[in-house]
Design an enzyme around this catalytic site. Structure first.
Site, short mmCIF file in Angstrom:
data_model
loop_
_atom_site.label_atom_id
_atom_site.label_comp_id
_atom_site.label_asym_id
_atom_site.label_seq_id
_atom_site.Cartn_x
_atom_site.Cartn_y
_atom_site.Cartn_z
N ASP A 89 0.86 -1.18 0.00
CA ASP A 89 0.00 0.00 0.00
C ASP A 89 0.90 1.23 0.00
O ASP A 89 1.42 1.63 1.05
CB ASP A 89 -0.92 0.00 1.23
CG ASP A 89 -2.07 -0.99 1.09
OD1 ASP A 89 -1.93 -1.98 0.35
OD2 ASP A 89 -3.10 -0.79 1.76
N LYS A 153 -6.82 3.76 -3.32
CA LYS A 153 -7.21 3.73 -1.90
C LYS A 153 -7.35 5.15 -1.40
O LYS A 153 -6.57 6.04 -1.76
CB LYS A 153 -6.13 2.96 -1.12
CG LYS A 153 -6.28 2.95 0.39
CD LYS A 153 -5.14 2.14 1.02
CE LYS A 153 -5.11 2.28 2.53
NZ LYS A 153 -3.99 1.53 3.14
N LYS A 182 -10.22 0.62 -2.66
CA LYS A 182 -10.14 0.32 -1.23
C LYS A 182 -10.53 1.55 -0.42
O LYS A 182 -9.95 2.63 -0.61
CB LYS A 182 -8.73 -0.14 -0.85
CG LYS A 182 -8.54 -0.40 0.65
CD LYS A 182 -7.15 -0.93 0.94
CE LYS A 182 -6.88 -1.04 2.43
NZ LYS A 182 -5.53 -1.59 2.72
#
Length: 220
Positions: A89, A153, A182
Site C-alpha cells: 500500500d 485507496k 479500497k
C-alpha cells in the site's frame, strides 16, 4: 463472501508494542481477514504468523507522507517483498498531484508496480483524498490505472478525514472496473463498512482495534 474477507486489518499505530502488534496479527488471522497491513518492521512477524493461513501479508510503503523519490519507493518495494510482503500500500506523492505534476506521479507508481508485478505482488495507491479536489481524485485514479496499479485507496488514516462516499464514488466511477477500490480511514462501525461495500468497494482498510467490533456488529 463473509465480511472479514473484505478487510485489511491494520495495526499501524507506530506506538504499538511488539506484543500488541503480535496480538493484532494473531487476531486478524483468527478472524480470517483478507490481509493484515503492518508497518515494514513488522513484516517478518506477520509472515511467521500468517504462514499457512488465508490471511495475506500487506505493508505500507513511503508511509504516511509519500514524499520519497520514485527510486526510493521502488527500493522500498524490493526490500519489503524480500521480507515477504504480498501486497504493498504505497502513498502517492499528493503534493506532486496538487502541483499538477502528473507525469512524475505516474512514474513513481510505475516504478513500484513494475517491481511488484514481477513478483505477483499487488499494489494499492493511497491518495490521501481529503487533501485533493474532486478533479484531482479522478485524475489520480486515471494515472494509477495507467501505471498498472491494482487498487486505488482513499487515505492513510493519519491526515484529514477518512473515506467518504463522495471520494469513493469518484474513484469507482472513474475506474469503472479497470482497477479495484479500497476504502480506508475512519471506518469504525458496521454501518459504515456495509455502506461502502454496497457502493461497490472491493476492500476495507480498518484499524485493528475496530475490526472485532465491526465483525461482532455484523453478526448481531
Amino acid at each position: 463472501m463473509k465480511l472479514s474477507r473484505y478487510i485489511d486489518s491494520s495495526p499501524l499505530n507506530p506506538a504499538m508494542t511488539s506484543d500488541e502488534v503480535r496480538a493484532a496479527i494473531t487476531e486478524a488471522v483468527r478472524q480470517e481477514c483478507c490481509s493484515v497491513c503492518v508497518q515494514p518492521a513488522d513484516i517478518p512477524l506477520a509472515v511467521q504468523l500468517c504462514q499457512g493461513t488465508d490471511t495475506r501479508v500487506c505493508t505500507v510503503l513511503d508511509f504516511p507522507h509519500g514524499k520519497a523519490p520514485a527510486a526510493v519507493k521502488e527500493l522500498e518495494a524490493r526490500y519489503y517483498m524480500e521480507y515477504g510482503a504480498e501486497e504493498l500500500d504505497m502513498v502517492m506523492n499528493y503534493g506532486l498531484a496538487r502541483s499538477g505534476k502528473w507525469d512524475e506521479v505516474e512514474a513513481e507508481i510505475c516504478a513500484v508496480v513494475n517491481a511488484a508485478h514481477a513478483r505477483n505482488v499487488l499494489v494499492k495507491v493511497i491518495f490521501e483524498a481529503s487533501q485533493l479536489t474532486s478533479e484531482e481524485i479522478a485524475r489520480a485514479t486515471e494515472v494509477s490505472i495507467a501505471a498498472g496499479a491494482d487498487f486505488v485507496k482513499t487515505a492513510t488514516g493519519f491526515l484529514g478525514t477518512g473515506a467518504t462516499e463522495e471520494q469513493l464514488r469518484i474513484m469507482l466511477d472513474t475506474s469503472h472496473g479497470r482497477c479495484k477500490v479500497k476504502a480506508s480511514g475512519g471506518i469504525r462501525d458496521y454501518a459504515t463498512a456495509k455502506r461502502f461495500l454496497d457502493m461497490g468497494v472491493h476492500r476495507l482498510g480498518i484499524g485493528s482495534s475496530s475490526v472485532a467490533k465491526i465483525l461482532t456488529e455484523a453478526d448481531s
